[in-house]
Design a protein around this motif. Sequence first.
Motif: not given
Length: 215
Positions: A134, A160-161, A167, A180, A184, A187
């Motif tokens: 991230q 995702g988070l 993915t 993004w 988002d 993510r």
Amino acid sequence: MTLELFPFGDAGERTALGRHAFLLHGFALPYEARLLPAIDHIQTEAPFHHLVTPGGHVMSVALSNCGRLGWTSDEQGYCYTEINPHTGRPWPSMPDVFRELAANAAATAGFDGFAPDACLVNQYLPGARLTLHQDKNERDLSAPIVSVSLGMSAVFLFGGLERSDKTVRVPLKHGDVVVWGGEDRMRYHGVMPVQDAPHPLLGSQRINFTFRKVI
Ligand code: SIN
Ligand code: FE2
């Protein structure tokens, strides 16, 4: 991880990767003639380095920066600095063409007024990859990330988070821009090992810039 693969889009098209995440196909192509000399200048002022992660791994991607703040890493951790630790000088300033491209791409994805203060410049030689992560060292999480791909193609992983979320595999080619933000923004994402398919202008390398608003 799934094998879902987004189709290649034509320049000017936009593919949604999330409610606030978009692939802008070929968005950087009109800027190409001004971007390439700017990359040479940055590379001369702040040569690419393979950073060591806090875990002691040498990154396969080589990194430089431009703008007021540059992202660096060592055994102590990740941080943004005003001085390039490898040269002892400030990072090269962000070229006007970079600012224009970043702001226009962000606006096209619904984020008006994007004014980045940092731009990471990543160099991928064949085989280089970026593991899922991230972007979370920025203080201002209301601003999006704008990522510009030049040179050899790559497969971008967009998750995702949670690290364990599935993915999607997004092919990125010369001139593509991914934005993004919003829901988002955090993510997980990464890049699969880059295959050696030399690009006519940049040869056997992929260059990626990511623009961020850090403070
Ligand atoms: C990054 O996540 O910082 C870079 C992504 C990319 O190279 O496409
Ligand atoms: Fe990232």
